[in-house]
Scaffold this motif. Structure first.
Motif, mmCIF file in Angstrom:
data_model
loop_
_atom_site.group_PDB
_atom_site.id
_atom_site.type_symbol
_atom_site.label_atom_id
_atom_site.label_comp_id
_atom_site.label_asym_id
_atom_site.label_seq_id
_atom_site.Cartn_x
_atom_site.Cartn_y
_atom_site.Cartn_z
ATOM 1 N N MET A 117 0.804 -1.213 0.000
ATOM 2 C CA MET A 117 0.000 0.000 0.000
ATOM 3 C C MET A 117 0.841 1.269 0.000
ATOM 4 S SD MET A 117 -2.894 1.454 2.503
ATOM 5 C CE MET A 117 -1.870 2.579 3.421
ATOM 6 N N VAL A 118 1.880 1.276 0.810
ATOM 7 C CA VAL A 118 2.630 2.524 0.910
ATOM 8 C C VAL A 118 3.343 2.845 -0.385
ATOM 9 C CG1 VAL A 118 2.899 2.497 3.374
ATOM 10 C CG2 VAL A 118 4.553 1.306 1.960
ATOM 11 N N VAL A 119 3.531 1.833 -1.214
ATOM 12 C CA VAL A 119 4.183 2.150 -2.478
ATOM 13 C C VAL A 119 3.176 2.616 -3.505
ATOM 14 C CG1 VAL A 119 6.015 0.514 -2.017
ATOM 15 C CG2 VAL A 119 4.069 -0.180 -3.402
ATOM 16 N N ALA A 120 1.895 2.673 -3.119
ATOM 17 C CA ALA A 120 0.887 3.162 -4.061
ATOM 18 C C ALA A 120 1.214 4.567 -4.516
ATOM 19 C CB ALA A 120 -0.494 3.120 -3.421
ATOM 20 N N GLY A 121 1.755 5.349 -3.611
ATOM 21 C CA GLY A 121 2.120 6.699 -3.986
ATOM 22 C C GLY A 121 3.228 6.695 -5.025
ATOM 23 N N VAL A 122 4.229 5.879 -4.774
ATOM 24 C CA VAL A 122 5.334 5.782 -5.738
ATOM 25 C C VAL A 122 4.800 5.275 -7.075
ATOM 26 C CG1 VAL A 122 7.568 4.759 -6.190
ATOM 27 C CG2 VAL A 122 6.923 5.328 -3.863
ATOM 28 N N TYR A 123 3.901 4.310 -6.996
ATOM 29 C CA TYR A 123 3.296 3.780 -8.214
ATOM 30 C C TYR A 123 2.582 4.881 -8.981
ATOM 31 C CZ TYR A 123 0.116 1.278 -11.240
ATOM 32 O OH TYR A 123 -0.591 0.859 -12.331
ATOM 33 N N LEU A 124 1.840 5.707 -8.230
ATOM 34 C CA LEU A 124 1.152 6.820 -8.893
ATOM 35 C C LEU A 124 2.151 7.719 -9.598
ATOM 36 C CD1 LEU A 124 -1.432 8.560 -9.294
ATOM 37 C CD2 LEU A 124 -0.824 9.720 -7.189
ATOM 38 N N GLY A 125 3.236 8.015 -8.866
ATOM 39 C CA GLY A 125 4.263 8.851 -9.474
ATOM 40 C C GLY A 125 4.821 8.216 -10.733
#
Lengths: 519, 99, 728
Positions: free
Chosen positions: C297-305
């Motif tokens: 989940m916390v990498v969702a932001g990185v994924y979005l980026g």
């Protein structure tokens, strides 16, 4: 089916009246018959509604269907004109649907002083008013139905309500009536001042809403339009309720019996916003454009302010009441953008809010019934003692804060989207600022809702109630609630059910405003 | 004899009778005054009957005498009843119909 | 193409599993866990299939017509021979499929999938780690008070995360994003009876929701970005990227869009300053921490980026070098996370801050234009961080009586738990960037790109972070696995102490795992250790997918988007920098070793130096950010600000109302008393009185005396006759 086409709406509106009369004729002691008559009446009304839903022409949602136009009071040129288009359809369906559930819920839940006869009769009269408002296409007819809802609610709060009911019911009644007085003046001004036949200036006016919408305020100078809009605004804004005219709502909701609160939140509040979209916007487009930024401002203030006041509450029901102010803020923001996105979001938000907040009030009512208190400092551990109720509350909390996949999201997100690009030449910077604040409002919504949920449902039950016999959701309650819960999910996943109905008429409204203002 | 001598006497008697009716306290005296008034009327009637040589006046006088007698009888009976109930024959005390 | 086109099944199966477990779980023999495990296993298989087919697709485009399996097997062999130069790469389109969801206004909103290398990689990672966590939880969460509900939530999470990953438009991504937030809330607060747990859940939800302000606004702005470029608004990701690349939109617009989305990344991926929820999220069960708060989940932001990278690339002008918002935030986060990891006594919190720090590397990587490095680091980090978390869970389960306090309850466990120790060591080596381990390749690539792209400052920052990482992990290993065992009776003393670390202990109150009363530390059962070994294998070998030193760049080949993607730099492997970085790693390990093993140098430094003590206090108090947020921001909004609004409502607005009401009532009263009752009614009453009095006067005539009446008669007659006489 021609017969049905003409009479369907009249049936939907007046069947509850017939039911009310029958209920009044049944002797007071025969409670079973009274309840059965009440239930039957609402079911029959719902039956008519289902008939309408099946007969509705979904390719012509922008056109007024099931229309009936008869002379009513020739002296003042008021007609009995009813009709249904894509805008009214979801709201009328909501009204008939929720009333049935309320009657079911009331089966074992009549508040003190008992008297199911009076209570059910009042609910039925209320339904007449609610249904009538959504289908009325004549200003006087609209006004009559708009006012009809006041008396039953006044009595419901005043007789069956909580400790402070006298103050609350009177406040509700007088405040709303005050606004309605100005609204009536506005209506009369429309009649006398609008040229319904632009080729012949000074032609006698009309109360007919479609006709007035068509001419869109011709013959009115901009300042006059503004004044009339102000009058109408007062009447509708108090009902919505918009800041700063909202203060009747927390008292009315807190003191009202559960079913009263549900009906008030689910449907009565929508009368105001519906009035804006049906009457104010199409008939007075230039004034709408001038007022829109202010309406947007008040809406955003409502969102933030309502959320902040929620955080200060200790009474669960009062907290939900303030959350209504915040949610209706989103609806009004959508309306204020004067775009098709915004208006669609507003109507969706109305339906979603009706279902979700209605459910929240149901749950609060049951919590009160079970624990005999609404003070959150005394509650706690609901998930432990009544897990089903706790789950339902959690579900409603998630829906209320706008979780995608549930109905609430589609009321909020498109509203925020529409503020980025407002219509009809409205100032972009202002509305984009509103957008930021509305987005902040979603965080605050999460704040007060989850905090409430933490205090009520999480944790261990307080010592006071640790050994109390707390019963979970009863079968009657399941029957009353399941349709609403299902609908919240279904609308969340298939928002198109509402959007495809509302899209055409609302795009029409938005573009006609844009045309009237631009041209 | 001149007519007006009789009329004057009759008038004098009548006036006396009226005075008696209006001012006497004792009911019996009131009745007596009423008798006086009636007598005065009789005198008037007979005087005119003689003057006009019309027997109708005398006939009338006879009627009056008869009625007076009957009326006295009833009146006295009433006075007796009043006396029995009020222990007094004073007319001022009979004011039950006072408004 | 089957697996790629039907990739929508991958999120759907766990979603169905969620419903099944929720409604029927309690009645099943394993209480729903079997459904969950099977569902995610099925998704894993489908993801593998998709991965294979995607690789084949890429290879086909590159000109090699081999069978999929052969391609994979010979992948390493093939690329060894290839020169790692910037050849013109063939264009490989992502596979997309969509349905119209609904219409609003004049816009069609669709729901669909977009499968390319990035999506396939994420699917693989999410399903694999979720599967391992599902299996691990069979043992770890046995006898838990809400076992079935836990598995239901895990299924829902997996489904939501996969939805987020395969979504082809930003709106659907938002839906997935919010749903994973919901699942995070549910799972962090899994033991909600105890208030600290529900507090942590609320904190996580609020903080990420604050970031979501940015997401909502950012998604809206992407819609209008497309409208500016093409005239018709859309949420479709390919369209968004094209619009960003096209140069039609103004740079200000792009900047603000990127800034808004950056806020979302800050919230979700635990970047400074919204990182404070992550450590508190450790209140949830450890498998949850491994899955959600480390790997997925916390990498969702990185994924979005990574997904809408053109927006960031153009918006922040990443190509220009120097400094930009994304790199800066990432950089600060690296240091904040690493510095705070030093003062933690709770092993999970060390790992949490380490995660924050590594997420900082990923975001910084994106910020300096190192797209492939950042995504590669995401990939490797998932494996070794999950490994470490599950290892910590294993330690607590079998070694320290469910406590996570390193200083108080652990120590010397390498003798008692050899397998856990080994896997934990492997994970640590990978994390700190030990040569040839996974972390080495990924982290160094980030740093190399930073240096090569004119972001020297961030290069140095990253190196500092590497030293710190090595040091704090060494500290962690020391306290946990070396020295004397401090657990045993201590665990029970803590019950009275009431410090937060014990919550984990109290929470697992049904842990009747058959240890016997106070059995000593021992190795964990198979269900716990097997996932650890699997992850360890990946921690070692995953790095070789992009071992640039050996000219292997398979990861880049398969994952980097070929369409609508800016021209990013791919520096060659720099032996100099790699050696420098490795040396710094050893330096960090060395310093820590000296300090902890040998007790040399700075022991009790904080006792002797007030500066150091102040520094430590600052760190222990987490830079006072938590106090600022919880006490300052939330406390004031929830407390004084809310109360002020309510006061305003009741006393000002309602005050106006009530005063108006009271004034109106008073006016009415006055009016009533003086005008109505006094004058109008007075007139009416006056007439009545007069009439009465007149009547009274008239009644005087009724004396009841006979003679009086008679007098009247006489007088009347007299008057009458007089009148007649005069008249004639």
């Amino acid at each position: 089916m021609d017969w049905f086409d003409s009479w369907a709406l009249t049936l939907v509106v007046f069947t509850p009246a017939v039911g009310a009369i029958v209920v009044l004729l049944v002797p007071r002691e025969d409670e079973r018959t009274i309840k059965l008559v009440g239930l039957l009446t609402t079911l029959v009304t719902l039956g008519w509604m289902i008939g309408i839903l099946t007969q509705f022409d979904y390719d012509a949602t922008g056109v007024l269907q099931f229309s009936q136009n008869k002379e009513w009071i020739p002296v003042i040129d008021a007609n009995y004109h009813v009709g249904l288009d894509g805008l009214s359809l979801p709201l009328l369906a909501l009204s008939t649907f929720v009333t049935v559930l309320c009657v079911i819920y009331s089966w074992n839940h009549f508040p003190e002083p008992h008297n199911p006869k009076g209570f059910l009769a009042l609910i039925l009269v209320l339904e007449v008013g609610m249904n009538g408002t959504f289908v009325a296409e004549d200003l006087i007819l609209f006004f009559v139905f708009f006012e009809i809802v006041l008396l039953p609610m006044f009595f419901m709060i005043g007789v069956w309500g909580g400790p402070n009911r006298r103050y609350a019911s009177l406040k509700f009644f007088l405040f709303t009536l005050f606004g309605s007085a100005f609204m009536l003046i506005g209506f009369l001004a429309l009649y006398f001042l609008v040229d319904v036949n632009p080729d012949i200036p000074g032609q006698q006016g009309s109360f007919d809403i479609p006709l007035l919408a068509q001419v869109a305020g011709s013959g009115l100078v901009a300042s006059t339009q503004s004044w009339i809009f102000a009058g109408l605004f007062l009447g509708f804004a108090i009902k919505v309720p918009m800041f700063p005219f909202h203060t009747w709502l927390p008292d009315a909701h807190t003191e009202a019996p559960t079913v009263g609160s549900v009906l008030l939140a689910a449907i009565l509040l929508k009368l105001g916003t519906y009035g804006f979209i049906r009457i104010s916007l199409p008939i007075l487009p230039e004034a709408a454009k001038d007022w829109a930024p202010w309406i947007g401002l008040l809406a955003v203030i409502g969102i933030i302010y309502g959320a902040l006041c929620c955080l200060a509450q200790t009474d669960m029901k009062r907290l939900i009441a303030f959350s209504s102010v915040a949610h209706m803020g989103f609806v009004m923001l959508g309306i204020a953008t004067l775009t098709d996105f915004g208006l669609n979001a507003a109507v969706f938000g109305m339906v979603a809010h009706g279902l979700i907040t209605g459910m929240l009030f149901f749950v609060a009512g049951t919590v009160q019934h079970t624990y005999h208190t609404r003070e959150m400092s005394r509650l706690g551990g609901l998930l432990t003692q009544a897990p089903h109720l706790g789950w339902i509350l959690g579900f409603c909390v998630m829906a209320s804060l706008g979780l995608p996949g549930l109905a609430g999201f589609w009321g909020e997100f498109p509203a925020i989207l529409s503020t980025f690009d407002p219509g009809a030449g409205l100032p972009e910077e202002t509305f984009r600022t509103f957008m930021v604040f509305a987005a902040i409002g979603t965080v605050l919504a999460a704040g007060y809702l989850l905090w409430m949920y933490q205090r009520v449902a999480f944790g261990e039950p307080k010592p006071e109630f640790a050994d109390a016999h707390i019963h979970d959701v009863t079968p009657v309650e399941w029957i009353a609630w399941t349709p609403m819960l299902v609908l919240i999910v279904v609308l969340g996943v298939f928002p198109n059910l509402i959007f495809r109905v509302t899209d055409a008429p609302l795009t029409e409204v938005a573009s006609s405003i844009a045309a009237a203002v631009g041209g | 004899m001149l007519l007006n001598q009789f009329l004057l006497l009759g008038a004098f008697l009548f006036a006396t009778g009226i005075y008696g009716v209006l001012s006497r306290k004792n009911s019996v005296l009131v009745l007596m005054s009423i008798e006086l008034m009636l007598a005065a009327v009789n005198l008037n009637l007979v005087a005119f009957s003689a003057y006009l040589s019309n027997v109708a006046g005398q006939t009338f006088a006879l009627f009056v005498l008869t009625i007076a007698a009957a009326e006295v009888g009833v009146g006295l009976a009433i006075v007796l009843l009043i006396y029995r109930n009020l222990r007094s024959a004073d007319l001022d005390e009979v004011d039950v119909l006072k408004g | 193409m089957f697996f790629l086109e039907q990739a929508w099944l991958v999120p759907l199966i766990p979603a169905v599993s969620f419903l099944v477990v929720l409604l029927l779980g309690k009645r099943l023999p394993k209480q729903g866990a079997e459904v969950g495990v099977l569902a995610v296993a099925a998704s894993f298989v489908l993801s593998c299939g998709a991965a294979v087919q995607w690789i084949q697709r890429v290879d086909d485009a590159e000109g090699g017509a081999e069978s999929a399996l052969g391609g994979v097997l010979r992948a390493f062999g093939r690329s060894v021979g290839r020169m790692a130069s910037e050849e013109a790469v063939a264009v490989v389109q992502p596979v997309t499929k969509s349905l119209t969801w609904f219409q609003n206004g004049l816009v069609d909103l669709g729901v669909g999938i977009q499968i390319d290398g990035l999506a396939v990689m994420m699917m693989f990672v999410v399903t694999l780690i979720s599967l391992l966590v599902h299996v691990y939880s069979l043992e770890y969460m046995r006898d838990d008070r809400r076992f079935t509900y836990y598995y239901a939530a895990l299924s829902l999470f997996t489904a939501s995360m996969l939805l987020l990953v395969v979504a082809d438009n930003t709106l659907l991504l938002l839906v997935g994003w919010e749903l994973v937030g919901l699942c995070s809330f549910m799972l962090i607060g899994h033991w909600w009876e105890e208030q600290p747990n529900s507090n942590a859940a609320l904190k996580a939800f609020f903080t990420t929701r604050t970031g979501d302000i940015g997401l909502i606004i950012g998604v809206i702005m992407t819609f209008f970005l497309v409208q500016t470029a093409t005239g018709q608004g859309s949420f479709n990701i390919l369209a968004v990227n094209e619009a960003a690349e096209s140069g039609e939109a103004s740079s200000t617009f792009l900047f603000w869009t990127a800034a808004a989305l950056m806020l979302a990344i800050i919230g979700k991926s635990g970047q400074f300053p919204l990182h404070t929820w992550l450590p508190d999220a450790m209140a949830g069960p450890t498998p949850v921490s491994a899955l959600i708060h480390a790997a997925t989940m916390v990498v969702a932001g990185v994924y979005l980026g990574a997904r809408v990278y053109p927006v960031f690339y153009e918006g922040f002008d990443i190509a220009a070098g120097g400094v930009n918002l994304m790199a800066a935030i990432g950089g600060i986060t690296i240091l904040v996370g690493a510095s705070l990891a030093f003062v933690q006594n709770d092993i999970k919190k060390v790992l949490a801050y380490s995660t924050i720090s590594q997420l900082g590397y990923m975001v910084m990587g994106l910020g300096v234009g190192a797209w492939i490095a950042a995504v590669f680091h995401l990939f490797t980090h998932a494996f070794f961080k999950a490994n470490l978390f599950l290892g910590a869970g294993s330690v607590s389960h079998s070694g320290s009586h469910h406590s996570f306090d390193m200083k108080a309850d652990m120590g010397g466990l390498r003798k008692h738990m050899p397998q856990t120790f080994t896997t934990f060591m492997i994970g640590t080596l990978a994390l700190i960037g030990f040569p040839l381990m996974a972390g080495f390749w990924s982290k160094d690539e980030v740093l190399a790109t930073a240096d090569a792209s004119d972001y020297r400052f961030f290069f140095i920052l990253g190196l500092v972070g590497a030293v710190l990482t090595a040091a704090y992990m060494t500290r962690c290993i020391y306290y946990t696995f070396f020295g004397e065992y401090r657990g045993g009776d201590h665990a029970h003393d803590h019950a009275e102490a009431g410090d937060e670390l014990v919550e984990h202990h109290l929470a697992d109150d049904q842990e009747a795992h058959g240890h016997g009363a106070h059995a000593g530390p021992h190795e964990s059962p198979l269900l716990l250790t097997v996932p650890l070994w699997v992850l360890s294998v990946f921690s070692v070998f995953a790095g070789f997918l992009n071992a640039t030193a050996f000219n292997i760049e398979k990861f880049k080949e398969w994952v980097e988007p070929r369409v609508v993607f800016p021209e990013v730099i791919h520096p060659e492997f720099d032996w100099g920098k790699a050696i420098l970085a490795t040396a710094l790693v050893f330096l960090g390990v060395g310093i820590a070793y000296l300090y902890y093993w040998r007790g040399a140098g700075l022991v009790d430094f904080t006792e002797r130096s007030s500066v150091a003590r102040a520094g430590k206090t600052l760190l222990v108090n987490k830079y006072y950010l938590d106090d600022l947020y919880t006490g300052g921001v939330v406390g004031s909004i929830k407390g004084p600000v809310a109360r002020a609004s309510y006061w305003f409502n009741q006393h000002v607005i309602d005050g106006v109302l009530n005063t108006t009401g009271a004034a109106t009532a008073a006016t009415g009263n006055l009016l009533y008393r003086y005008v109505d009752q006094g004058s109008v009614d007075g007139a009416v009453n006056g007439i009545a009185t007069t009439t009465g009095r007149a009547g009274g006067g008239a009644s005087l005539l009724q004396t009841g005396r006979l003679q009086f009446y008679a007098l009247i008669v006489v007088l009347a007659v007299g008057l009458f006759s007089l009148a007649l006489w005069i008249g004639s």
